[in-house]
Scaffold this motif. Sequence first.
Motif, short mmCIF file in Angstrom:
data_model
loop_
_atom_site.label_atom_id
_atom_site.label_comp_id
_atom_site.label_asym_id
_atom_site.label_seq_id
_atom_site.Cartn_x
_atom_site.Cartn_y
_atom_site.Cartn_z
N ASP A 189 101.05 41.95 -76.22
CA ASP A 189 100.57 41.76 -77.50
C ASP A 189 99.55 40.91 -78.25
N ALA A 190 98.80 41.81 -77.25
CA ALA A 190 97.39 40.14 -77.67
C ALA A 190 96.81 40.93 -78.88
N VAL A 191 96.14 39.55 -79.57
CA VAL A 191 94.97 40.84 -80.44
C VAL A 191 93.64 40.26 -80.91
N ALA A 192 93.57 38.64 -80.56
CA ALA A 192 91.95 38.74 -79.98
C ALA A 192 91.85 37.68 -79.00
N VAL A 193 91.22 37.67 -77.60
CA VAL A 193 90.89 37.11 -76.73
C VAL A 193 89.73 35.92 -76.88
N ALA A 194 89.82 35.07 -75.78
CA ALA A 194 88.59 34.12 -75.59
C ALA A 194 88.59 33.53 -74.14
N GLY A 195 87.50 33.36 -73.66
CA GLY A 195 87.60 32.97 -72.22
C GLY A 195 86.47 31.47 -72.49
N GLY A 196 87.04 30.44 -71.26
CA GLY A 196 86.30 29.37 -71.08
C GLY A 196 85.92 29.58 -69.83
N ARG A 197 85.44 28.38 -69.10
CA ARG A 197 84.43 27.96 -68.33
C ARG A 197 85.39 28.52 -67.08
N ASP A 198 87.20 27.60 -66.64
CA ASP A 198 87.54 29.08 -65.37
C ASP A 198 89.18 28.86 -66.29
N MET A 199 88.91 28.63 -67.22
CA MET A 199 90.30 29.49 -68.22
C MET A 199 89.62 30.71 -69.15
N SER A 200 91.27 31.07 -69.71
CA SER A 200 91.54 32.19 -70.41
C SER A 200 91.99 32.17 -71.92
N TYR A 201 91.91 32.42 -73.46
CA TYR A 201 93.00 32.56 -74.31
C TYR A 201 93.38 33.95 -74.38
N ALA A 202 94.30 34.35 -75.36
CA ALA A 202 94.99 35.08 -75.96
C ALA A 202 96.03 35.00 -77.00
N LEU A 203 95.72 35.39 -78.66
CA LEU A 203 96.14 35.22 -79.10
C LEU A 203 97.10 36.70 -79.55
N ARG A 204 98.57 36.34 -79.82
CA ARG A 204 99.39 37.32 -79.48
C ARG A 204 99.50 37.85 -80.53
N ALA A 205 99.79 38.87 -82.02
CA ALA A 205 100.58 39.62 -82.57
C ALA A 205 101.39 38.24 -83.34
N ASP A 206 102.31 37.57 -83.01
CA ASP A 206 103.25 36.47 -83.72
C ASP A 206 102.03 35.17 -84.09
N GLY A 207 100.75 35.11 -83.73
CA GLY A 207 100.05 34.08 -84.96
C GLY A 207 100.09 33.12 -83.97
N THR A 208 101.11 33.35 -82.10
CA THR A 208 101.29 31.72 -81.03
C THR A 208 99.58 32.26 -79.91
N VAL A 209 99.39 31.33 -79.05
CA VAL A 209 98.04 31.32 -77.90
C VAL A 209 98.40 30.86 -77.01
N VAL A 210 98.12 32.20 -75.46
CA VAL A 210 99.12 31.89 -74.40
C VAL A 210 97.36 31.37 -74.42
N GLY A 211 97.89 30.86 -72.97
CA GLY A 211 96.75 30.44 -71.75
C GLY A 211 96.31 30.19 -70.54
N TRP A 212 94.94 30.83 -69.89
CA TRP A 212 96.08 30.65 -68.33
C TRP A 212 94.93 30.02 -67.37
N GLY A 213 94.81 29.46 -66.26
CA GLY A 213 93.54 29.18 -65.27
C GLY A 213 93.95 27.53 -65.28
N ARG A 214 92.73 27.16 -65.36
CA ARG A 214 92.05 25.45 -65.15
C ARG A 214 93.01 25.00 -65.87
N ASN A 215 93.29 23.64 -65.93
CA ASN A 215 94.26 23.05 -66.22
C ASN A 215 93.95 20.97 -66.24
N ASP A 216 93.32 20.77 -65.29
CA ASP A 216 92.76 19.59 -64.95
C ASP A 216 92.36 18.42 -65.81
N GLU A 217 92.28 19.13 -67.42
CA GLU A 217 91.70 18.17 -68.39
C GLU A 217 93.03 18.68 -69.73
N GLY A 218 93.68 19.23 -69.35
CA GLY A 218 94.72 19.93 -70.66
C GLY A 218 94.13 20.75 -70.88
#
Length: 701
Positions: A189-218
């Motif tokens: 149910d993603a409606v938008a996406v974004a990428g960082g150096r070694d992580m990725s994000y997606a905006l879901r249809a309910d207005g929440t955000v998820v991420g995955w990948g590197r997390n050493d700095e939060g």
Amino acid sequence: MTTGRVATDVLHRIGAGAAAALLPFAALVAPAAGFAAAPTAAPAPAPAAALGVAPAGVPWTWGGNGFGQLGDGTTTARPAPGPVSGLGDVVDLHGGREHVAALRSDGTVWTWGSNQQGQLGTGGSANLASPTRVPGLTNASAVETGHNHTVVLLADGTVRTFGLNADGQLGDGTTTLRRSPVTVSGLSDAVAVAGGRDMSYALRADGTVVGWGRNDEGQLGDGTLVRRTTPVRIGSLTGVVSVAGGRDHGLALRGDGSVWAWGSNDYGQVGDGTTTDRTSPVQVATGVAQVIAGAHHSYALRTDGTVLAWGRNYRANLGDGTTTNRSRPVAVRALSSVVSIGSGRDTGVAVLADGRVMAWGANDTGQVGDGTTTNRSTPVVVPGVSGATLAGGGGQEYTTVLVGTGPPPPSDPDATFTSTCQGLSCTFDASGSRDPDGGALTARAWSFGDGSGGSGTTTAHTYAAAGSYDVTLTVTDDEGATATAVRTVVVADQPPPTGPVWRASSTSDSSTSRPQVGVPATVQAADRLVLVVTTNRAATLTTPSGWTLVSTVSDGTDLRSWVLSRTAGTALPGTTLSLALDATSKTSLVLLAYAGAGAPSAVGRAETDFTATHSAPAATVVQAGSVVLRHWADKSGTAHGWTLPGTLTPRAATTGSGSGLLTTTAGDQTGVPAGTAPAVSATAGLASGRALAWTVVLPPA
């Protein structure tokens, strides 16, 4: 560097109908007192071909080209802009470290540049100097890039990724490099996406955000430092409409116009005034329409068409005329009427409403595009580019933008409003709404959420009972385009507060001997009016009939300001106040109205030190519950913005034009106890040697 944006972002000229469906709150500023942001519920995106994109465009690139990232069929650097070979009908594009991904209106994805980590998705490892279609991808709605990976949003709400996966940034539950697209696990149910150096994000249809990948700095914002190979929720954010990823930090834009950030903060790129890493989102700014992240810095496009920046600045990438790191947002100088922003590793780029492009920051490989290799600490026009519609950002050495194949389409208007409620009675102000094309708004229609409505820039409404009501503002421009803003207002059946309450404001900026300003129609009889008049010369002002001169301050030559006050009568609201000066002067007028306020006192201060930070003086507060109003003005040759201290609520601002223009801002603090209100400072977008500041105390009536 990578950035993020909603797949059908209005700022990127995607079709107006689809954009409105996906982004009902994207252009809203932060709510005023009495508002809670309504939750965002965006539907799944339509394929790009169905969005009515007008016009499609051709990517233009410039800068370094060692991996073919300019897409012109060569690996020769080019410090001047030029088109990508053989690729048209593009509606979205984005640049990674050394590769570019583009989306065509038929929903296909095309890539070029470095392919050493499989980031082009072609199944091979050869670099490509010309665009090549990614096999097997159809019905795509948006493309984004990380350092060495690519993220693609499909129309069915699923996400495909390919490239480097050492930290799980592809989200398929593994750390295996992928040279062809794979599906992100558990996301439909993603409606938008974004990428960082070694992580990725997606905006879901309910207005929440998820991420995955590197997390050493939060950088996943989930309160931990644990790497994630499948999506996890970022904090407790709701109502999000856009997300962006930097090198090791993330940004989210909520529907109320507020910006939230998390992750690495070594250089202040989170923007909360510290250099402490944040494992959960913190609020940074308000009044924003788009967010973009660079390597160690961040950008925010405000609803007024100006741009804020914060974070690392060692290569002048904040565009504020310095190389000083900023842990809080500052204005990018000499930018206005911006409709799209992008970022490279240390370079910023902005598309203006007239189709021109401006860039700033690191320029060692010509990535600013002005034909030189000189870093630029303030934006410069990129020559040779016209009709631009989207800032695609770029990487360490290059920049890309989208140029329309025809004239840019008209922009939809921006709808936004504020509210103030006292008991069951509320006033609404839509004066912040605008037409980015420079045209006029011809209609402003209100629905108050209880079956009744109204019209006008400002209006008032009294509810029959306490409760929560969804208030809708619809604005129409002179080309018939409309935009809608929706917010939830909460009213309570209680008597109005006894202390002063802000009612409304109006402003003007002109060069004349007879300046004028309108009295808002929402002003009520017995309201206290405060008028701050500022001129760019040592003018003489005739106090208008019915008004009392409270105080005046001057630097002796270049600036003079007056504070005047009166109480409103029944005939005053909706009229125009005219003033008389001794000669033509560039003049800023800021008129503010407060309910329940007594006669004010004022203390002024003139400053002649060449600085961007200016102090409003301390003042004595006699009665507890007073309002303390602060006002700053400076004289300069370039328009800019002001950053107010966090203790103040912004109330009004003016910006002049031409040589010796005035730029002013005003904000207040309510419920101030008796004693001394200390001096506070505001920061202008550029340094000036001529500035005035006021502290005005309004006691309870």
